[in-house]
Design an enzyme around this catalytic site. Structure first.
Site, short mmCIF file in Angstrom:
data_model
loop_
_atom_site.label_atom_id
_atom_site.label_comp_id
_atom_site.label_asym_id
_atom_site.label_seq_id
_atom_site.Cartn_x
_atom_site.Cartn_y
_atom_site.Cartn_z
N ARG A 1 0.96 -1.18 -0.02
CA ARG A 1 0.01 0.02 -0.06
C ARG A 1 0.76 1.10 -0.06
NH1 ARG A 1 -4.82 -2.05 3.84
NH2 ARG A 1 -6.23 -2.89 2.38
N LYS B 1 -20.40 -15.84 0.03
CA LYS B 1 -21.67 -15.25 0.16
C LYS B 1 -22.26 -14.49 -0.95
CE LYS B 1 -22.67 -14.28 4.60
NZ LYS B 1 -22.68 -13.18 5.63
N GLY C 1 -13.34 -3.08 -0.89
CA GLY C 1 -14.64 -2.77 -0.36
C GLY C 1 -15.15 -1.57 -1.23
#
Ligand code: AMP
Length: 406
Positions: free
Chosen positions: A35, A207, A386
């Protein structure tokens, strides 16, 4: 809107929001600096222009974010642990550290910062006002710099003080994306707005509930959607199949039916795995069999896509001109259930070599591509997690909107 490519930072103090939320070991040593390295082009450009850089980042989830004061006391969340690595990455550059990003002292240090120097601020999340998106706190931070550069794509889905609200205190001429952020947005747009068809989305992972919104949004963009991983079994059951003890989300079965129906109406082809590698328990040492994904016996669970599924997916992967891949095809962390994900990773790499634009993003699919050492053979690997998923859900991300007003 300005672009970092053309902007001249000479004599200016650039307040740069980065995502330096890197992992540390128990001795506060950085175990993966990806990062930090990802934002080097942005920082280097500003320094080379003769500007100075004020680095702002969050770092972990300190408890003090529940308090309305700067505590800075939770040692493991202090950005001071980033200093040694920054000094290695910028040899010969003066790097200062401000112990409290909202203090008078930080303001003075920023004011006195000379061209080609770096000032690293303490964790923005030591202030509860960061995550609540407090306007006054954002305004306080804004006083530290002349221009605002957002290079933290991974935080772009948060309307936090330093990622979004702060941008209101800079004119459109004084704010821009950093190189990393720009690249992420451009590549995501390349997929979402692509006219290069067939456009294939490969979605997997555990999921369905996490992927419903993406699936719905992609029905307007994709020509084909491959669904693998645990989430495939609720779809298979929705079509009347027997899935044994495979992952199943009962409350999503209706949504699966709706998605299948809408896809048919819109002419989007949803392709489910024909067969699966099944196991009698959730363990690498389980007894294994391959069977049709719609005929999984009770007591058995599908933990990977099977060879017929891979064969059926091959043609469309190799024919596609644009591919988005999110989520593994099976429990790839276990050797015996990694084959399907590995085969798909190889096919995406092959398709890329044939001229397809491929974007891999969102957590585990990135880990999978890296595990199979194919990270250099896809077009782009997103660091977004996300934020990327929300972008593909069709949401407006606060960090992006704050800069480009859409
Ligand atoms: P996600 O974070 O939703 O992308 O899910 C990633 C996780 O899904 C990985 O840890 C995989 O092991 C898991 N996964 C993939 N396929 C299956 C499956 N068939 N059954 C159970 N877990 C799965």
């Amino acid at each position: 809107m300005n672009t970092i490519q053309t902007f001249n930072f000479q004599g200016l103090k650039a307040l740069v929001r980065v995502d330096f939320n890197v992992p540390l070991d128990e001795n506060f040593q950085i175990t993966d600096d990806t990062r930090i390295v990802s934002s080097l082009p942005t920082i280097t450009k500003i320094l080379n222009d003769g500007g100075s850089v004020i680095l702002m980042t969050h770092f972990g989830r300190p408890k003090s974010m529940n308090h309305s004061v700067a505590l800075g006391s939770e040692e493991k969340y202090s950005t001071i642990h980033l200093l040694p690595r920054l000094k290695v990455l910028f040899p010969g550059i003066e790097i200062l550290f401000a112990e409290d990003c909202g203090s008078e002292e930080a303001y003075k240090m920023a004011k006195n910062l000379k061209p080609k120097e770096i000032l690293l601020l303490e964790n923005t999340r030591f202030y509860a006002e960061e995550t609540s998106g407090d306007v006054e706190f954002a305004q306080l931070l804004a006083t530290l710099g002349d221009v605002y550069v957002n290079d933290a794509f991974g935080s772009a889905h948060r309307a936090h003080a330093s990622t979004a609200i702060i941008a209101d205190f800079f004119s459109s001429e004084q704010k821009m994306f950093g190189f990393l952020m720009q690249k992420e947005v451009d590549n995501a747009d390349k997929v979402l707005k692509s006219n290069d068809k067939p456009m294939l989305a490969i979605l997997g992972g555990a999921k369905i509930s996490d992927k419903i919104l993406i699936l719905q949004n992609l029905l307007d963009t994709a020509t084909h959607i491959i669904i693998g991983g645990g989430m495939a079994y609720t779809f298979i059951k929705a079509k009347g199949g027997q899935i044994g003890n495979s992952l199943f989300e009962e409350d999503r079965i209706e949504t699966c039916r709706e998605i299948l129906k809408t896809a048919e109406e819109k002419g989007v082809k949803i392709i489910l795995p024909l067969d699966s590698t099944i196991a009698d328990k959730f363990a690498n040492e389980a007894t294994l069999k391959v069977c049709a994904s719609s005929e999984i016996p009770e007591g058995w669970m599908g933990l990977d896509i099977g060879p017929k599924a891979v064969e059926a997916f091959t043609d469309i992967i190799l024919r596609s001109k644009t591919i988005l891949w999110n989520g593994p095809m099976g429990v790839f962390e276990m050797e015996n259930f990694s084959k399907g994900t590995e085969e798909i990773a190889k096919l995406v790499a092959k398709s890329t070599s044939l001229g397809c634009f491929s974007l891999v993003g969102g957590g585990d699919s990135v880990a999978a591509v890296t595990k199979f050492e194919l990270q250099d053979q896809v077009s782009f690997i997103s660091t977004g997690g996300g934020a990327l998923l929300e972008y593909f859900e069709g949401k407006t991300l606060p960090g992006i909107k704050a800069i480009r007003n859409v």
